[in-house]
Enzyme design. Structure first.
Site, PDB file in Angstrom:
ATOM      1  CD  GLU A 218       1.748  -6.944   5.393  1.00 27.10           C
ATOM      2  OE1 GLU A 218       2.250  -8.008   5.449  1.00 27.10           O
ATOM      3  OE2 GLU A 218       1.997  -5.894   5.883  1.00 27.10           O
TER       4      GLU A 218
ATOM      5  CB  CYS B  73       8.270  -8.988   6.988  1.00 25.20           C
ATOM      6  SG  CYS B  73       8.786 -10.656   7.811  1.00 25.20           S
TER       7      CYS B  73
ATOM      8  CG  HIS C 235       3.895  -9.130   8.403  1.00 25.85           C
ATOM      9  ND1 HIS C 235       4.283  -8.997   6.945  1.00 25.85           N
ATOM     10  CD2 HIS C 235       4.483 -10.098   8.826  1.00 25.85           C
ATOM     11  CE1 HIS C 235       5.110  -9.900   6.583  1.00 25.85           C
ATOM     12  NE2 HIS C 235       5.402 -10.630   7.844  1.00 25.85           N
TER      13      HIS C 235
END
Length: 207
Positions: free
Chosen positions: A189, A79, A187
């Site tokens: 994650e 990001c 992202h």
């Protein structure tokens, strides 16, 4: 060991949890010694480019990241962390990035159609350039798999290093790479099994 660089910016808990979930030993640190000892480095980030770049400089971590990248160690920016890898940003002024990958960070507002919300928040499919081999970062996923984005600015003038784009009324850079340096605008994650596959692939890239 993977070092997640802690410089006061970033969603460190979910990233650490995701890497731990795929069996990686993870250290969240701002200590240059531990960063140097790590086999791989992740540079996270959320918020404004100028503030994040200033925090890196204040802690001396800008030079640490440049040095480790120059050594050939695999580096992944996520990001805002991806944007910091680039040459400069025009987010609320002009700010210098780490200069590890040529490119500029610019607002998406002039390029997305009227009616598209900015920031761009949500799931979008990854599309791979047709004139390049698929990056090893994507070895465990397929073109068209969706990942989660949250951003108002995007990487421009970096076509030579673009390894994925996403369509949001316009084709926006989703990922970049140059040698051992990788960056993703989304992202991983927060992107479920697809994101874990991308993190797993990064963990297998040889330094």
């Amino acid at each position: 060991m993977i070092a997640i660089i802690d410089y006061g910016v970033g969603n460190l808990f979910s990233l650490r949890s995701s890497l731990s979930a795929i069996g990686q030993e993870v250290c969240v640190t701002g200590d240059p010694t531990l960063i140097h000892q790590a086999e791989r480095i992740v540079l996270p980030g959320v918020g404004a480019f100028g503030d994040a770049a200033a925090l890196l400089r204040q802690r001396g971590l800008d030079q640490v990241v440049r040095g480790e990248a120059a050594s050939g160690k695999p580096l992944l920016g996520i990001c805002l962390g991806m944007q910091l890898l680039l040459s400069r940003s025009f987010e609320y002024g002009e700010h210098q990035g780490l200069g590890l990958i040529e490119g500029d960070v610019v607002s998406m507002e002039p390029v997305v159609p009227v009616g598209y919300k900015v920031p761009h928040i949500g799931w979008n499919a990854l599309l791979f350039p047709k004139d390049k081999p698929v990056s090893p970062l994507f070895r465990y996923i397929r073109e068209g798999d969706c990942v989660y984005f949250v951003h108002s600015f995007y990487a421009a003038n970096c076509a030579a290093h673009t390894i994925a784009v996403a369509e949001y009324g316009a084709m926006l850079t989703a990922a970049v790479a140059k040698d051992n340096i990788y960056g993703v605008q989304f992202h991983p994650e927060k992107s479920g099994a697809v994101g874990l596959g991308i993190l797993r692939a990064f963990c297998e890239i040889e330094g």
